[in-house]
Design an enzyme around this catalytic site. Structure first.
Site, PDB file in Angstrom:
ATOM      1  N   THR A 134       0.813  -1.223   0.000  1.00 13.24           N
ATOM      2  CA  THR A 134       0.000   0.000   0.000  1.00 13.24           C
ATOM      3  C   THR A 134       0.842   1.267   0.000  1.00 13.24           C
ATOM      4  O   THR A 134       0.454   2.280  -0.577  1.00 13.24           O
ATOM      5  CB  THR A 134      -0.899  -0.001   1.263  1.00 13.24           C
ATOM      6  OG1 THR A 134      -1.650  -1.204   1.252  1.00 13.24           O
ATOM      7  CG2 THR A 134      -1.851   1.159   1.283  1.00 13.24           C
TER       8      THR A 134
ATOM      9  N   CYS B  92      -2.094 -18.965  21.626  1.00 10.27           N
ATOM     10  CA  CYS B  92      -2.216 -17.686  22.342  1.00 10.27           C
ATOM     11  C   CYS B  92      -1.260 -16.671  21.729  1.00 10.27           C
ATOM     12  O   CYS B  92      -0.204 -17.021  21.221  1.00 10.27           O
ATOM     13  CB  CYS B  92      -1.847 -17.850  23.811  1.00 10.27           C
ATOM     14  SG  CYS B  92      -2.968 -18.911  24.695  1.00 10.27           S
TER      15      CYS B  92
HETATM   16  N1  ASP Z   1      -2.359  -5.958   0.848  1.00 14.55           N
HETATM   17  C1  ASP Z   1      -1.304  -5.016   1.176  1.00 14.55           C
HETATM   18  C2  ASP Z   1       0.000  -5.787   1.253  1.00 14.55           C
HETATM   19  O1  ASP Z   1       0.299  -6.404   2.223  1.00 14.55           O
HETATM   20  C3  ASP Z   1      -1.596  -4.341   2.437  1.00 14.55           C
HETATM   21  C4  ASP Z   1      -0.539  -3.364   2.859  1.00 14.55           C
HETATM   22  O2  ASP Z   1       0.360  -3.011   2.152  1.00 14.55           O
HETATM   23  O3  ASP Z   1      -0.647  -2.884   3.981  1.00 14.55           O
HETATM   24  O4  ASP Z   1       0.728  -5.759   0.309  1.00 14.55           O
END
Ligand code: ASP
Length: 341
Positions: A13, A278
């Site tokens: 992201t 856990c």
């Molecule tokens: N789906 C994305 C990834 O892990 C989510 C992220 O980047 O936070 O590549």
């Protein structure tokens, strides 16, 4: 002396922006990052960039990419003071764990970060994570790197990579190391807790060992599960390590048929490792009668390892020609700060 940090951009992201035509998130050319975060130009360190040819969602990152990242770090080790890996958050804890075993005798910071919101989003957490990640990756005192391990920086916290788990798909505060203290915190000052940071053996020179096997399987048990299926799977596969996520501090079903089935698995030469369902605490075989099965089977206690770390460690150690001790001894040894002894 100006420090140099190599950013290794793998995807996730953090490197995405909204395509206004389609409304979907898509990766942008990361070499233009300084246009989006102009503060990069003001930092007191030089920044180099290595971009994966195709930015990946981290659900597509695995052993091949772990090796590649380790090799990039190895090739650039002398030229850079530290490394910042930009990575999707979903599997960041796996990559961090695997790298901690692959990078031996590390004396420079290797920091992973990412973000929950894309860099182009007004409320993004990417900017802080990236900029402070760069600070930690270039943090030296008396000509020595303060961080000499694989760590993860996220939402003002520096955490040990192989102790991390992603605990939220929603909050900015997305990672935790439930069985280990925070290595550092960034507030007005950049803090590091010197009592808990890892130091490699001084006689060990930096090298990489990228051995990884995929003959490892993880089994999460639950009340009422059908163990016949498990036995069939074990008998008909090439699996060499079965990691079982058991209840609480190490309890398991007392059913004798299930024990027999696991004994057959052991007789096939498969190693059994037990870790807990856990989030915090550790395995303590012998505490309850329902855990003694693991003594009878000669299973290995995974102590307070996370599942991510146990998997990466087993994948790295099984059939690894660079180690000469048996798997059980090695697995229980603290190699990179991942397990408490
Ligand atoms: N789906 C994305 C990834 O892990 C989510 C992220 O980047 O936070 O590549």
């Amino acid at each position: 002396m100006k420090r140099k940090v190599l950013i290794i951009y793998t995807g996730g992201t953090i490197g995405m922006e909204k395509d206004y035509e389609t409304g979907s998130l898509k990766a942008f050319d990361f070499s233009t990052i300084a246009n989006k975060i102009q503060e990069i130009n003001l930092l007191d360190c030089e920044v180099g960039l290595y971009q994966f040819q195709k930015p990946l969602d981290s659900s597509d990152i695995g052993p091949r990419h772990w090796k590649k990242i380790a090799e990039i770090i190895h090739e650039n080790y002398e030229d850079y003071s530290g490394f910042l890996i930009l990575h999707g958050t979903d599997t960041m804890a796996y990559t961090a764990s695997a790298l901690s075993f692959m990078l031996r005798g590390l004396r420079k910071p290797v920091i992973l970060t990412g973000s929950q919101l894309p860099i182009g989003h007004l409320r993004t957490d990417a900017k802080e994570n990236l900029l402070t990640g760069l600070y930690y990756a270039s943090y030296y005192e008396n000509n020595e790197a303060v961080i000499q391990e694989v760590a993860l920086y996220f939402e003002y916290k520096l955490l040990r990579g192989n102790r991390c788990m992603k605990i939220s798909a929603e909050n900015f505060d997305a990672f935790k190391t439930p069985n280990y203290p925070i290595l550092g915190q960034s507030g007005v000052n950049l803090e590091v807790d010197r009592n808990v940071i890892f130091r490699p053996n001084i006689n060990e020179a930096f090298r990489i060992d990228t051995h990884i096997s995929n003959k490892v399987f993880l089994l999460w048990i639950f009340p009422g599960m059908n163990f016949n299926e498990v036995e069939q799977l074990m008998q008909n596969s090439e699996i060499k390590v079965l990691i079982i996520k058991v209840f609480g501090s190490g309890t398991f079903f007392s059913d004798k048929n299930i024990e027999k089935s696991l004994q057959n698995t052991r007789n096939k030469g498969i190693e059994i490792v037990v870790i807990s369902q856990c989030i915090s605490g550790e395995i303590s075989v012998g505490k309850y009668d329902n855990s003694n099965i693991f003594k009878r089977l000669g299973a290995i206690s995974g102590g307070d390892l996370t599942a991510e770390s146990a998997l990466a460690k087993a994948m790295h150690l099984i059939d690894n020609p660079n180690y000469h001790e048996d798997f059980a001894t090695l697995f229980q040894r603290n190699l990179a700060g991942e397990i408490s002894n």
